[in-house]
Design an enzyme around this catalytic site. Structure first.
Site, PDB file in Angstrom:
ATOM      1  N   GLY A   7      -5.458   0.091  19.498  1.00 51.29           N
ATOM      2  CA  GLY A   7      -5.073  -1.060  18.654  1.00 51.29           C
ATOM      3  C   GLY A   7      -5.681  -2.349  19.158  1.00 51.29           C
ATOM      4  N   ALA A  81      -1.777   0.872  18.875  1.00 52.01           N
ATOM      5  CA  ALA A  81      -2.239   1.253  17.540  1.00 52.01           C
ATOM      6  C   ALA A  81      -1.072   1.716  16.678  1.00 52.01           C
ATOM      7  CB  ALA A  81      -3.270   2.378  17.645  1.00 52.01           C
ATOM      8  N   SER A 125       9.576  -1.511  18.565  1.00 54.11           N
ATOM      9  CA  SER A 125       9.818  -2.685  17.712  1.00 54.11           C
ATOM     10  C   SER A 125      11.302  -2.932  17.482  1.00 54.11           C
ATOM     11  CB  SER A 125       9.146  -2.418  16.359  1.00 54.11           C
ATOM     12  OG  SER A 125       9.695  -3.237  15.352  1.00 54.11           O
ATOM     13  N   GLU A 127      12.465  -3.477  14.806  1.00 53.99           N
ATOM     14  CA  GLU A 127      12.816  -2.823  13.536  1.00 53.99           C
ATOM     15  C   GLU A 127      13.714  -1.602  13.782  1.00 53.99           C
ATOM     16  OE1 GLU A 127      12.000  -2.980   9.940  1.00 53.99           O
ATOM     17  OE2 GLU A 127      12.028  -5.060  10.577  1.00 53.99           O
ATOM     18  N   TYR A 149       8.787   2.793   8.591  1.00 54.09           N
ATOM     19  CA  TYR A 149       8.177   2.220   9.805  1.00 54.09           C
ATOM     20  C   TYR A 149       9.184   2.216  10.961  1.00 54.09           C
ATOM     21  CZ  TYR A 149       6.494  -1.328  13.090  1.00 54.09           C
ATOM     22  OH  TYR A 149       6.120  -1.991  14.235  1.00 54.09           O
ATOM     23  N   GLU A 281      16.345  -3.886   3.297  1.00 56.21           N
ATOM     24  CA  GLU A 281      15.907  -5.042   4.088  1.00 56.21           C
ATOM     25  C   GLU A 281      16.587  -5.065   5.459  1.00 56.21           C
ATOM     26  OE1 GLU A 281      13.871  -7.251   5.160  1.00 56.21           O
ATOM     27  OE2 GLU A 281      13.874  -8.765   3.559  1.00 56.21           O
TER      28      GLU A 281
HETATM   29  P1  NAP Z   1      -1.842  -5.056  14.076  1.00 53.27           P
HETATM   30  O1  NAP Z   1      -2.470  -6.412  14.156  1.00 53.27           O
HETATM   31  O2  NAP Z   1      -1.500  -4.493  12.753  1.00 53.27           O
HETATM   32  O3  NAP Z   1      -2.818  -4.036  14.838  1.00 53.27           O
HETATM   33  C1  NAP Z   1      -2.678  -2.650  14.717  1.00 53.27           C
HETATM   34  C2  NAP Z   1      -3.851  -1.991  15.402  1.00 53.27           C
HETATM   35  O4  NAP Z   1      -3.715  -0.567  15.285  1.00 53.27           O
HETATM   36  C3  NAP Z   1      -5.218  -2.347  14.800  1.00 53.27           C
HETATM   37  O5  NAP Z   1      -6.135  -2.492  15.844  1.00 53.27           O
HETATM   38  C4  NAP Z   1      -5.549  -1.115  13.970  1.00 53.27           C
HETATM   39  O6  NAP Z   1      -6.918  -0.918  13.750  1.00 53.27           O
HETATM   40  C5  NAP Z   1      -4.979  -0.044  14.881  1.00 53.27           C
HETATM   41  N1  NAP Z   1      -4.802   1.242  14.204  1.00 53.27           N
HETATM   42  C6  NAP Z   1      -4.094   1.508  13.074  1.00 53.27           C
HETATM   43  N2  NAP Z   1      -4.161   2.814  12.772  1.00 53.27           N
HETATM   44  C7  NAP Z   1      -4.923   3.403  13.724  1.00 53.27           C
HETATM   45  C8  NAP Z   1      -5.356   4.726  13.960  1.00 53.27           C
HETATM   46  N3  NAP Z   1      -5.021   5.740  13.142  1.00 53.27           N
HETATM   47  N4  NAP Z   1      -6.121   4.975  15.054  1.00 53.27           N
HETATM   48  C9  NAP Z   1      -6.478   3.971  15.892  1.00 53.27           C
HETATM   49  N5  NAP Z   1      -6.123   2.675  15.709  1.00 53.27           N
HETATM   50  C10 NAP Z   1      -5.335   2.416  14.639  1.00 53.27           C
HETATM   51  O7  NAP Z   1      -0.505  -5.019  14.964  1.00 53.27           O
HETATM   52  P2  NAP Z   1      -0.007  -6.020  16.123  1.00 53.27           P
HETATM   53  O8  NAP Z   1       0.774  -7.108  15.499  1.00 53.27           O
HETATM   54  O9  NAP Z   1      -1.144  -6.324  17.040  1.00 53.27           O
HETATM   55  O10 NAP Z   1       1.054  -5.081  16.861  1.00 53.27           O
HETATM   56  C11 NAP Z   1       0.655  -4.192  17.892  1.00 53.27           C
HETATM   57  C12 NAP Z   1       1.670  -3.084  18.018  1.00 53.27           C
HETATM   58  O11 NAP Z   1       2.964  -3.642  18.277  1.00 53.27           O
HETATM   59  C13 NAP Z   1       1.857  -2.222  16.785  1.00 53.27           C
HETATM   60  O12 NAP Z   1       2.152  -0.921  17.236  1.00 53.27           O
HETATM   61  C14 NAP Z   1       3.076  -2.793  16.092  1.00 53.27           C
HETATM   62  O13 NAP Z   1       3.723  -1.808  15.314  1.00 53.27           O
HETATM   63  C15 NAP Z   1       3.900  -3.196  17.302  1.00 53.27           C
HETATM   64  N6  NAP Z   1       4.818  -4.311  17.097  1.00 53.27           N
HETATM   65  C16 NAP Z   1       4.363  -5.501  16.596  1.00 53.27           C
HETATM   66  C17 NAP Z   1       5.244  -6.562  16.459  1.00 53.27           C
HETATM   67  C18 NAP Z   1       4.766  -7.889  15.916  1.00 53.27           C
HETATM   68  O14 NAP Z   1       5.635  -8.692  15.541  1.00 53.27           O
HETATM   69  N7  NAP Z   1       3.476  -8.175  15.888  1.00 53.27           N
HETATM   70  C19 NAP Z   1       6.571  -6.436  16.869  1.00 53.27           C
HETATM   71  C20 NAP Z   1       7.001  -5.200  17.393  1.00 53.27           C
HETATM   72  C21 NAP Z   1       6.106  -4.156  17.528  1.00 53.27           C
HETATM   73  P3  NAP Z   1      -7.711  -1.585  12.471  1.00 53.27           P
HETATM   74  O15 NAP Z   1      -8.180  -2.929  12.962  1.00 53.27           O
HETATM   75  O16 NAP Z   1      -8.786  -0.614  12.217  1.00 53.27           O
HETATM   76  O17 NAP Z   1      -6.719  -1.688  11.355  1.00 53.27           O
HETATM   77  O1  G4F Z   2       6.347 -10.665   8.307  1.00 52.05           O
HETATM   78  P1  G4F Z   2       7.029  -9.421   7.881  1.00 52.05           P
HETATM   79  O2  G4F Z   2       6.271  -8.524   6.973  1.00 52.05           O
HETATM   80  O3  G4F Z   2       7.477  -8.704   9.221  1.00 52.05           O
HETATM   81  P2  G4F Z   2       8.588  -7.585   9.536  1.00 52.05           P
HETATM   82  O4  G4F Z   2       8.875  -6.759   8.359  1.00 52.05           O
HETATM   83  O5  G4F Z   2       9.724  -8.270  10.204  1.00 52.05           O
HETATM   84  O6  G4F Z   2       7.800  -6.676  10.584  1.00 52.05           O
HETATM   85  C1  G4F Z   2       7.051  -7.246  11.663  1.00 52.05           C
HETATM   86  O7  G4F Z   2       7.891  -7.375  12.780  1.00 52.05           O
HETATM   87  C2  G4F Z   2       8.364  -6.127  13.324  1.00 52.05           C
HETATM   88  C3  G4F Z   2       9.260  -6.483  14.525  1.00 52.05           C
HETATM   89  O8  G4F Z   2      10.574  -6.697  14.084  1.00 52.05           O
HETATM   90  C4  G4F Z   2       7.172  -5.302  13.739  1.00 52.05           C
HETATM   91  F1  G4F Z   2       7.599  -4.147  14.311  1.00 52.05           F
HETATM   92  C5  G4F Z   2       6.303  -5.007  12.530  1.00 52.05           C
HETATM   93  O9  G4F Z   2       5.152  -4.284  12.954  1.00 52.05           O
HETATM   94  C6  G4F Z   2       5.853  -6.334  11.934  1.00 52.05           C
HETATM   95  O10 G4F Z   2       4.994  -6.967  12.851  1.00 52.05           O
HETATM   96  O11 G4F Z   2       8.410  -9.788   7.153  1.00 52.05           O
HETATM   97  C7  G4F Z   2       9.365 -10.605   7.777  1.00 52.05           C
HETATM   98  C8  G4F Z   2      10.469 -10.929   6.770  1.00 52.05           C
HETATM   99  C9  G4F Z   2      11.035  -9.705   6.044  1.00 52.05           C
HETATM  100  O12 G4F Z   2      12.426  -9.800   5.993  1.00 52.05           O
HETATM  101  C10 G4F Z   2      10.472  -9.796   4.632  1.00 52.05           C
HETATM  102  O13 G4F Z   2      11.298  -9.238   3.625  1.00 52.05           O
HETATM  103  O14 G4F Z   2       9.928 -11.749   5.739  1.00 52.05           O
HETATM  104  C11 G4F Z   2      10.400 -11.303   4.488  1.00 52.05           C
HETATM  105  N1  G4F Z   2       9.455 -11.747   3.444  1.00 52.05           N
HETATM  106  C12 G4F Z   2       9.768 -12.588   2.435  1.00 52.05           C
HETATM  107  N2  G4F Z   2       8.695 -12.755   1.634  1.00 52.05           N
HETATM  108  C13 G4F Z   2       8.166 -11.364   3.317  1.00 52.05           C
HETATM  109  C14 G4F Z   2       7.691 -12.011   2.166  1.00 52.05           C
HETATM  110  N3  G4F Z   2       7.402 -10.560   4.070  1.00 52.05           N
HETATM  111  C15 G4F Z   2       6.110 -10.402   3.702  1.00 52.05           C
HETATM  112  N4  G4F Z   2       5.313  -9.638   4.465  1.00 52.05           N
HETATM  113  N5  G4F Z   2       5.600 -10.993   2.566  1.00 52.05           N
HETATM  114  C16 G4F Z   2       6.356 -11.809   1.759  1.00 52.05           C
HETATM  115  O15 G4F Z   2       5.879 -12.322   0.758  1.00 52.05           O
END
Ligand code: NAP
Ligand code: G4F
Length: 321
Positions: A7, A81, A125, A127, A149, A281
């Site tokens: 990732g 990833a 996460s 989530e 997810y 939600e």
């Molecule tokens: P992101 O920007 O969506 O990055 C996801 C990465 O995974 C990208 O590099 C993507 O590659 C790669 N990927 C997806 N499918 C793959 C596959 N089949 N094989 C290899 N690589 C693959 O996510 P992020 O925000 O950096 O988050 C990183 C991790 O933390 C994720 O696991 C996410 O679920 C978790 N997480 C994120 C948050 C948050 O708020 N950001 C919170 C909790 C947990 P491409 O560039 O090719 O798409």
């Molecule tokens: O930005 P979101 O899509 O993030 P969400 O669903 O919280 O998930 C992110 O955080 C997780 C950690 O808790 C990660 F694990 C996950 O990979 C990801 O990074 O939505 C945040 C909130 C939701 O409640 C959604 O219903 O925003 C609300 N929302 C309202 N309007 C929207 C929108 N979300 C999106 N994406 N787009 C809208 O237009």
């Protein structure tokens, strides 16, 4: 040390690889092949990209991982990833389970086979808490995911714990709450908002369609959170940690602050579109990071208002440039 990141082309991969290079480590990353040659956010930083060792691979393809583990022999593995977009997980539940559950199993099996003496981080996460039972969630809180997810992350979380207990491996789960940055994907709500505020300010967009404005999240900065991932692997024993800010804000508060940052009133531009509402939600998240503070000495640095401003200013600058 030799570091392997899956990732690496995503938001966290960007900040983590920068941190690992700064710490003097050798950084290797797994990149998924797309029809267009692209390295995600790394394409915006050629200097960083030139310092990384990148390999084509897919976490759903164990043979590709075996070959990478054999070549790289990593000491530290960060498995980031994922199919990471919650909304998408209802449209593509099978892909979500394949990448997030089987992909994690594949990573753990390659790790166990080739570098069992190394250390492994899994990106779990908040989530997993879903239908929350506590006002502020910690490592002991009830887990009740509300999306494919969330379910996939919970299955992978238990797989990590099971591998730690069964095979005596150093595996950590980081239960990270939402974290954002100017490199956040544009489909996530924070970046969708910061980009729209900047575009509307510059006359490039007229309105912003959003879903649930009342959902609350604990939003931190990705640059702070990757430090917590690293500290987990530096600790003498493997464990699971909540990483959060301890504050919660609604989507409405985020929009308000973003539009304020460009001198506009969000109420003149935001429209609620049912298309962006979710079948189920997660209404409220707020994390208790006291274990990470106590055991790792970790604390978040960037606060909510600063984060919003950082994202809006970065989008304004990119668009103006
Ligand atoms: P992101 O920007 O969506 O990055 C996801 C990465 O995974 C990208 O590099 C993507 O590659 C790669 N990927 C997806 N499918 C793959 C596959 N089949 N094989 C290899 N690589 C693959 O996510 P992020 O925000 O950096 O988050 C990183 C991790 O933390 C994720 O696991 C996410 O679920 C978790 N997480 C994120 C948050 C948050 O708020 N950001 C919170 C909790 C947990 P491409 O560039 O090719 O798409
Ligand atoms: O930005 P979101 O899509 O993030 P969400 O669903 O919280 O998930 C992110 O955080 C997780 C950690 O808790 C990660 F694990 C996950 O990979 C990801 O990074 O939505 C945040 C909130 C939701 O409640 C959604 O219903 O925003 C609300 N929302 C309202 N309007 C929207 C929108 N979300 C999106 N994406 N787009 C809208 O237009």
């Amino acid at each position: 040390m030799v570091v392997l990141i899956s990732g690496i082309t995503g938001q966290d991969g960007y900040y983590l690889s920068k941190l690992m290079l700064k710490e003097g480590h050798q950084v290797h990353g797994i990149v998924r092949r797309n029809s267009q040659k692209t390295y995600g956010v790394l394409d915006f930083d050629e200097e960083l990209k030139s310092k990384l060792n990148l390999y084509y691979g897919d976490v759903t393809d164990k043979s590709s991982l075996d070959s990478i583990f054999r070549q790289v022999k990593p000491n530290l593995v960060f498995h980031l990833a994922a199919q990471s977009f919650v909304q998408e997980s209802w449209s593509n539940p099978e892909v979500t389970y394949d990448v997030n559950i089987k992909g994690t199993l594949n990573m753990l099996n390659s790790f166990r086979e080739y570098t069992p003496e190394g250390k492994f981080y899994f990106a779990c996460s908040s989530e997993v808490f879903g239908k929350v039972a506590d006002e502020i969630q910690n490592e002991e809180s009830r887990m009740w995911p509300r999306s494919p997810y969330g379910i996939s992350k919970l299955a992978a979380y238990w797989t990590g714990i099971n591998y730690r207990e069964s095979y005596n491996l150093f595996v950590c789960n980081g239960i990270l709450f939402n974290h954002e940055s100017p490199n956040r994907g544009v489909e996530f709500v924070t970046r969708k908002i910061s980009l729209a505020a900047a575009k509307i300010k510059l006359g490039l967009q007229k309105e912003l369609k959003l879903g649930n404005l009342d959902a609350k999240r604990d939003w931190g900065f990705s640059g702070d959170y990757v430090r917590a991932m690293y500290l987990m692997l530096l600790h003498k024993e493997p464990d699971d940690y909540v990483v959060a800010t301890g504050e919660t804000h609604s989507v409405r508060e985020f929009v308000e602050a973003a539009f304020e940052a460009v001198g506009l009133d969000y109420r003149d531009y935001v429209i609620v579109d049912p298309k962006f509402l979710r079948p189920a939600e997660v209404q409220y998240l707020r994390g208790d990071y006291s274990k990470a503070k106590r055991k790792l000495g970790w604390e978040p640095k960037v606060k909510f208002k600063e984060l919003v401003k950082m994202m809006v200013e970065a989008d304004l600058e990119r668009l103006s440039g």
